[in-house]
Design an enzyme around this catalytic site. Structure first.
Site, PDB file in Angstrom:
ATOM      1  N   PHE A   1       3.112  -7.546  -9.546  1.00  0.00           N
ATOM      2  CA  PHE A   1       4.091  -7.946  -8.839  1.00  0.00           C
ATOM      3  C   PHE A   1       4.718  -9.058 -10.505  1.00  0.00           C
ATOM      4  O   PHE A   1       3.614  -9.747 -11.740  1.00  0.00           O
ATOM      5  CB  PHE A   1       3.895  -8.788  -8.634  1.00  0.00           C
ATOM      6  CG  PHE A   1       4.259  -8.849  -6.985  1.00  0.00           C
ATOM      7  CD1 PHE A   1       5.678  -8.645  -6.143  1.00  0.00           C
ATOM      8  CD2 PHE A   1       2.902  -7.870  -6.673  1.00  0.00           C
ATOM      9  CE1 PHE A   1       5.069  -8.444  -4.813  1.00  0.00           C
ATOM     10  CE2 PHE A   1       3.016  -7.359  -5.330  1.00  0.00           C
ATOM     11  CZ  PHE A   1       3.957  -7.571  -4.132  1.00  0.00           C
ATOM     12  N   LYS A  51      11.253  -6.974   9.690  1.00  0.00           N
ATOM     13  CA  LYS A  51      11.742  -7.221   8.437  1.00  0.00           C
ATOM     14  C   LYS A  51      11.200  -6.073   7.015  1.00  0.00           C
ATOM     15  O   LYS A  51      10.336  -6.425   6.651  1.00  0.00           O
ATOM     16  CB  LYS A  51      12.888  -7.770   7.204  1.00  0.00           C
ATOM     17  CG  LYS A  51      13.498  -7.389   6.240  1.00  0.00           C
ATOM     18  CD  LYS A  51      14.151  -8.135   5.278  1.00  0.00           C
ATOM     19  CE  LYS A  51      15.233  -7.958   4.541  1.00  0.00           C
ATOM     20  NZ  LYS A  51      16.210  -7.225   5.028  1.00  0.00           N
ATOM     21  N   PHE A 105      -3.254  -1.191   7.116  1.00  0.00           N
ATOM     22  CA  PHE A 105      -4.275  -2.387   6.924  1.00  0.00           C
ATOM     23  C   PHE A 105      -5.317  -2.369   6.025  1.00  0.00           C
ATOM     24  O   PHE A 105      -5.138  -1.047   4.856  1.00  0.00           O
ATOM     25  CB  PHE A 105      -4.948  -3.187   8.530  1.00  0.00           C
ATOM     26  CG  PHE A 105      -4.000  -3.079   9.392  1.00  0.00           C
ATOM     27  CD1 PHE A 105      -2.437  -3.477   8.822  1.00  0.00           C
ATOM     28  CD2 PHE A 105      -4.194  -2.918  10.806  1.00  0.00           C
ATOM     29  CE1 PHE A 105      -1.353  -3.980  10.034  1.00  0.00           C
ATOM     30  CE2 PHE A 105      -2.820  -3.206  11.524  1.00  0.00           C
ATOM     31  CZ  PHE A 105      -2.317  -3.641  11.439  1.00  0.00           C
ATOM     32  N   ARG A 148       2.577   8.128   7.394  1.00  0.00           N
ATOM     33  CA  ARG A 148       3.464   7.360   8.782  1.00  0.00           C
ATOM     34  C   ARG A 148       5.049   7.468   8.429  1.00  0.00           C
ATOM     35  O   ARG A 148       5.370   7.559   7.365  1.00  0.00           O
ATOM     36  CB  ARG A 148       2.165   6.609   9.293  1.00  0.00           C
ATOM     37  CG  ARG A 148       0.921   6.787   9.315  1.00  0.00           C
ATOM     38  CD  ARG A 148       0.268   5.400   9.768  1.00  0.00           C
ATOM     39  NE  ARG A 148      -0.103   4.012   8.917  1.00  0.00           N
ATOM     40  CZ  ARG A 148      -0.292   2.762   9.160  1.00  0.00           C
ATOM     41  NH1 ARG A 148      -0.466   2.353   9.904  1.00  0.00           N
ATOM     42  NH2 ARG A 148       0.404   2.076   7.772  1.00  0.00           N
ATOM     43  N   LYS A 163       1.369  -1.278  -0.222  1.00  0.00           N
ATOM     44  CA  LYS A 163       0.109  -0.481   0.288  1.00  0.00           C
ATOM     45  C   LYS A 163       1.040   0.899  -0.527  1.00  0.00           C
ATOM     46  O   LYS A 163       0.707   2.183  -0.838  1.00  0.00           O
ATOM     47  CB  LYS A 163      -0.818   0.130   0.929  1.00  0.00           C
ATOM     48  CG  LYS A 163      -2.020   1.163   1.126  1.00  0.00           C
ATOM     49  CD  LYS A 163      -3.131   0.547   2.284  1.00  0.00           C
ATOM     50  CE  LYS A 163      -2.527   0.846   3.593  1.00  0.00           C
ATOM     51  NZ  LYS A 163      -1.837  -0.376   4.119  1.00  0.00           N
ATOM     52  N   THR A 165       4.121   1.427  -0.736  1.00  0.00           N
ATOM     53  CA  THR A 165       4.558   1.938  -2.259  1.00  0.00           C
ATOM     54  C   THR A 165       3.137   2.492  -3.373  1.00  0.00           C
ATOM     55  O   THR A 165       3.843   2.840  -4.005  1.00  0.00           O
ATOM     56  CB  THR A 165       5.002   0.343  -3.062  1.00  0.00           C
ATOM     57  OG1 THR A 165       6.205  -0.598  -1.833  1.00  0.00           O
ATOM     58  CG2 THR A 165       5.639   1.104  -4.112  1.00  0.00           C
ATOM     59  N   ALA A 218      -3.015   0.717  14.026  1.00  0.00           N
ATOM     60  CA  ALA A 218      -4.797   0.913  12.864  1.00  0.00           C
ATOM     61  C   ALA A 218      -5.022  -0.387  13.873  1.00  0.00           C
ATOM     62  O   ALA A 218      -6.455  -0.367  13.418  1.00  0.00           O
ATOM     63  CB  ALA A 218      -4.227   0.445  11.718  1.00  0.00           C
ATOM     64  N   TRP A 236       7.350  -0.176  -8.411  1.00  0.00           N
ATOM     65  CA  TRP A 236       7.774  -0.565  -7.679  1.00  0.00           C
ATOM     66  C   TRP A 236       8.941  -0.622  -8.232  1.00  0.00           C
ATOM     67  O   TRP A 236       9.624  -0.452  -8.495  1.00  0.00           O
ATOM     68  CB  TRP A 236       7.751  -2.769  -7.372  1.00  0.00           C
ATOM     69  CG  TRP A 236       8.640  -3.137  -6.239  1.00  0.00           C
ATOM     70  CD1 TRP A 236       9.408  -2.623  -5.021  1.00  0.00           C
ATOM     71  CD2 TRP A 236       9.512  -3.624  -6.779  1.00  0.00           C
ATOM     72  NE1 TRP A 236      10.307  -3.304  -4.539  1.00  0.00           N
ATOM     73  CE2 TRP A 236      10.945  -4.025  -6.237  1.00  0.00           C
ATOM     74  CE3 TRP A 236       9.774  -4.773  -8.031  1.00  0.00           C
ATOM     75  CZ2 TRP A 236      11.860  -5.064  -6.353  1.00  0.00           C
ATOM     76  CZ3 TRP A 236      11.000  -5.306  -8.016  1.00  0.00           C
ATOM     77  CH2 TRP A 236      11.619  -5.637  -8.031  1.00  0.00           C
TER      78      TRP A 236
END
Length: 573
Positions: A398, A121, A318, A110, A87, A89, A290, A426
């Protein structure tokens, strides 16, 4: 030994699969923050620099008159899966795309919490060629906002315990009914439940306590819902920290804590200006959970963006049933904000996951599974329409996605009359979001949305919860425990029953059961008890168990992070 990357963005952009997010970020030649500020019409002397590439923005730059006619775009998503949806990205890529088509746009996000950065990670700076920079700084200490919030929160905790010990408990606080814990910005399961005050009478009053992560602090939520410094001070003063032996609430202002707490947040309340990978402005500020809070950046940051640019792209944590609903019902009502469009991020692999496909098989083409998972997307489209917002579906693409799978989503959206675009943020940055940008612009400027909150604050707490549960979650009914019913009576007694609600539940399901994926029906939302965020300004119905202090995984990301003798950080994503 790590070697500095001496390649340019143009040399690497065609091979993103061979580079980490950090390598892509390091290959980008950043612009001085004064140049980014100039794009927004901000003079250099107005900035509060934090190094060469970051600056604080004084609140005087917020101008309600300049906000008029500006466009606010909310980015939300379908129900999260282990596969991830991207989200942030997409939000950054959409802002880049809008700038590419000539629309002055600022992305407002945020701040990342350090705990998850060192744990699973995960940061909050985007990815690939859709990032905000300086990525390392943003994901680590940044401008110290989280540290200031942590200190203000823990100051209140210290004053509370000191009052009981040194001031002979003049407020008649029942030590068994203290609800204010301490916080730290790290994942640390060993501190969830502790006993303090041990070691004799000189060390204070022994009692049970614990730690939450800083992002879960009510101070964080209050800062992000404040409309000014004095509004923040008032909110901090209204925080309920404990109850007396007669069950009367004790607030921070009774401990004379709110003035000093606000002083610690003097700089933290100012939004942070950074830049995107393509040199466009980005504002990053605040990071409330959230689950148990509103899950979006501060009202002040969003208003700052709307004061300085024509469009603001922002995201909520979320999916639409959590961060999206709270953004629209809490943040927008408290801040007087009115979104003009909503983008719903989905991925092929997430839809297949909702259809029951195992994570190891998500890369395999499976149009039938995509079609099954569309039920989840359908609910989030419905949710945005409950707010009279026109949604645009963004397929975060993707490399493993097949054209047949993409066609399944497009065909379904067309039947619903919903605009849909493929997003390649991306891999291609703004260029990969131009089509999405044009579609969002058309929706935002076409008068297709007329934002309406789901409920009004003066409704009863039960009516607010019931409306959210039935309309947004798709529940059949709401059930309250005996304790929850007792608390509802108490809220009415102490005058908190007109506050909005911020339902805490799992992010992994539209229901309160994380095992119920896709689009469950006929379920009951069970409210076991309530928490209070009287300072921030909301009631928290607890549906299920929500973890306020995460733990580290068996192989923490921190084990991969290192630094060389020249100060270069490695292993950060």
């Amino acid at each position: 030994m790590y070697h500095s990357i001496a390649v340019t963005l143009s040399q690497t952009i065609n091979h993103p699969m061979h580079l980490t997010d950090l390598q892509i970020a390091k290959a980008t030649q950043m612009k001085p923050i004064t140049q980014i500020a100039a794009k927004l019409g901000i003079h250099e002397e107005t900035l509060r620099p934090y190094g060469k590439y970051t600056a604080k923005l004084p609140l005087k730059l917020i101008d309600p008159q300049r906000m008029k006619g500006k466009k606010l775009i909310l980015v939300t998503a379908i129900t999260p899966t282990a596969a991830g949806e991207g989200k942030t990205t997409v939000s950054i890529g959409l802002a880049e795309g809008l700038n590419k088509i000539g629309v002055q746009t600022t992305v407002v996000l945020r701040e990342p919490s350090l705990g998850p950065v060192f744990g699973m990670k995960g940061g909050a700076a985007g990815g690939g060629y859709s990032q905000v920079l300086p990525m390392e700084s943003i994901n680590l200490h940044f401008t110290g906002d989280f540290s200031a919030i942590e200190k203000a929160h823990n100051l209140l905790a210290a004053l509370l315990d000191n009052h009981i010990h040194s001031q002979k408990n003049m407020l008649n606080i029942d030590p068994r009914k203290i609800i204010w814990k301490r916080v730290m910005d790290m994942n640390e399961r060993a501190l969830r439940d502790i006993v303090i005050g041990l070691g004799g009478s000189a060390q204070g009053v022994p009692r049970e306590s614990g730690f939450d992560i800083t992002a879960a602090s009510e101070v964080m939520a209050a800062l992000c819902l404040a409309n000014s410094l004095m509004d923040l001070k008032e909110k901090l003063g209204n925080i309920i920290v404990a109850y007396t032996y007669q069950d009367e609430p004790v607030r921070a202002h009774q401990l004379k804590a709110h003035g000093a707490m606000t002083a610690l947040l003097k700089h933290a309340i100012m939004p942070n200006l950074v830049q995107t990978i393509e040199g466009n402005p980005a504002i990053i500020h605040g990071g409330p959970f959230a689950n148990i809070a509103q899950g979006s950046n501060s009202i002040l940051a969003t208003k700052m963006g709307l004061s300085l640019s024509d469009y603001v792209v922002t995201e909520a944590g979320f999916a639409s049933d959590l961060g999206g609903e709270k953004f629209l019902d809490l943040k927008c009502q408290y801040g007087g904000l009115k979104p003009d469009a909503a983008v719903i991020v989905t991925t092929i692999r997430a839809l297949k996951s909702h259809a029951g496909v195992a994570i190891v098989n998500l890369k395999e083409p499976n149009p039938k599974a995509v079609a099954t998972g569309l039920a989840n997307l359908d609910k989030h489209i419905e949710n945005m329409r409950h707010f009279t917002l026109e949604p645009v579906v963004a397929i975060n693409q993707f490399i493993t996605d097949s054209q047949e799978e993409i066609s399944v989503i497009k065909g379904y959206c067309e039947k619903l009359g919903v605009k849909v675009e493929v997003c390649e943020a991306w891999a291609k940055g703004g260029e990969g979001c131009v089509d999405l940008a044009r579609t969002v612009k058309a929706v935002a400027e076409g008068g297709l949305s007329n934002f309406t909150p789901l409920y009004h604050f003066d409704w009863s707490i039960e009516q607010k919860i019931d409306t959210i549960a039935r309309k947004i979650y798709g529940a059949a009914e709401v059930e309250y425990s005996v304790k929850a019913k007792q608390q509802l009576r108490m809220f009415a007694k102490i005058g908190l029953d007109k506050l909005p609600v911020c339902i805490a539940k799992t992010q992994y399901s539209l229901s309160d059961d994380p095992k119920l994926t896709n689009k469950p029906t006929g379920f009951t939302i069970k409210i076991r008890e309530f928490d209070i965020a009287a300072g921030a300004g909301f009631i928290i119905p607890l549906a299920g168990t929500i973890m306020r202090m995460p733990g580290l995984p068996s192989a923490p990301a921190a084990e991969m992070i290192d630094i060389d003798e020249d100060g270069n950080i490695i292993g950060l994503f």
